[in-house]
Design an enzyme around this catalytic site. Structure first.
Site, PDB file in Angstrom:
ATOM      1  N   GLN A  75       0.952  -1.255   0.067  1.00 19.45           N
ATOM      2  CA  GLN A  75       0.077   0.015   0.032  1.00 19.45           C
ATOM      3  C   GLN A  75       0.808   1.182   0.093  1.00 19.45           C
ATOM      4  OE1 GLN A  75      -3.295   0.824  -0.387  1.00 19.45           O
ATOM      5  NE2 GLN A  75      -3.782  -1.394  -0.786  1.00 19.45           N
ATOM      6  N   SER A  76       2.056   1.202  -0.807  1.00 20.96           N
ATOM      7  CA  SER A  76       2.772   2.458  -0.740  1.00 20.96           C
ATOM      8  C   SER A  76       2.150   3.626  -1.540  1.00 20.96           C
ATOM      9  CB  SER A  76       4.223   2.223  -1.487  1.00 20.96           C
ATOM     10  OG  SER A  76       4.876   3.136  -1.659  1.00 20.96           O
TER      11      SER A  76
END
Ligand code: PLP
Length: 334
Positions: A75-76
């Protein structure tokens, strides 16, 4: 300090607003709380990485790159903003994603940033948690060079001296805006992860001899470890911009008290912070970074770290796309 000599690609809507938060200030009984809206940088839902990417992409274009390569957690936010920057300038984008969290769910794996990465046209490659990420990205670069491409590798979070320029710029912006608005900033509070944001802020505020304290709230490791990591980037960044005076190690401050069980793992403080920011200020924070940073700010304010007449600026670093990946945690009963 002039940043005009560095190559820069336009990506962000600048300056971002600096806003007073009257209801949160009142709820906590002070200090005076302000928010620097770096969630409003504008690129594909915005965030702090866009400022760094202006300089990183500037360098990539100056070198004739045709492909951006970067890396991050699933989930960068950095990956999402890099994918958007590449799309906007017509470059290809290769991403190495680390499955860093042991416990996840369908929303985390498919929604939020990962959905947007795919929409933005990035090519995603997954590696197991604990993989050495820079070597993995370098291997992709070799592969691309082997096909005759021209890759430019951006480290995790865009955190190197070039990326940190974006937060020297932000520090200058905050000093200019607070001056125009007629108040002096005592402390800036910011989530600190891959270190580039805090390092750039420290260099920017120290170069201006502003006396502003920068307090990082850790999102993945203990305070002393994070301080060393940030300082390790402060020094080369200060060299890179030709700062004449040394920056003391004590000017790098990070509080590790709000990480909880680890990176990306929710805490009750984070959930309360998201709730207060939303319901008192109409402000959406994120579960991994700005929510934990605000949890720190709330707790420290309650413990009386600042006087009521002092001014604290919270940097909203973005990340709201991640809210949709945390729906099972944040959404409440069905
Ligand atoms: C990356 C990120 C941070 C941390 O910035 P670093 O430069 O990596 O320390 C903070 N908030 C959000 C929303 C981020 O995506």
């Amino acid at each position: 300090m002039q940043l005009g000599k560095y190559p820069r690609a336009k990506l962000a809507q600048l300056p971002t607003p600096l806003e007073f938060m009257p209801r949160l200030t009142k709820a906590l009984g002070g200090p005076k709380l302000w928010v620097k809206r770096d969630d409003c940088t504008g690129l594909a839902t915005g965030g702090n990485k866009t400022r760094k990417l202006e300089f990183l992409l500037g360098e990539a274009l100056a070198q004739g790159a045709d492909t951006l390569i970067t890396l991050g957690a699933v989930q960068s936010n950095h990956v999402r903003q890099t994918a958007a920057a590449a799309a906007k300038y017509g470059l290809k984008c290769e991403i190495v994603l680390e499955k860093r969290l042991s416990q996840t769910n369908e929303a985390y794996e498919r929604n939020g940033n990962i959905l947007l990465d795919k929409m933005l046209g990035a090519n995603l490659r997954y590696v197991p948690g604990g993989t050495a990420m820079m070597p993995a990205a370098e291997a992709v670069a070799d592969e691309i060079r082997g096909r005759g491409g021209r890759p430019y590798v951006i480290p995790g979070g865009g955190s190197n001296p070039v990326g940190a320029l974006g937060y020297i710029d932000s520090a200058q912006e905050i000093l200019r805006q607070s001056g125009e608005m007629g108040f002096a900033v005592d402390t800036v509070v910011v989530a600190t992860g891959s270190t580039g944001t805090q390092a750039g802020l420290v260099v920017g505020f120290e170069a201006a001899q502003s006396g502003v304290d920068v307090l990082g709230i850790c999102v993945r490791q203990p305070g002393p470890v994070q301080e060393e990591a940030v300082f390790k980037l402060v020094e080369p960044t200060a060299d890179f911009v030709g700062l004449k005076h040394a920056i003391a190690r004590e000017r790098v401050m990070a509080d590790g008290g709000y990480v909880g069980e680890g990176y990306g793992v929710p805490t009750t403080g984070m959930i309360e912070a998201l709730d207060m920011a939303a319901k008192l200020e109409g402000l959406l924070l994120d579960p991994v970074y700005s929510g934990k940073a605000m949890a720190g700010l709330i707790d420290l304010a309650r413990k009386g770290k600042w006087r009521a007449d002092q001014s604290v600026v919270f940097i909203h670093t973005g990340g709201q796309a991640g809210l949709f990946a945390y729906e099972p945690v944040l959404g409440g009963p069905r």
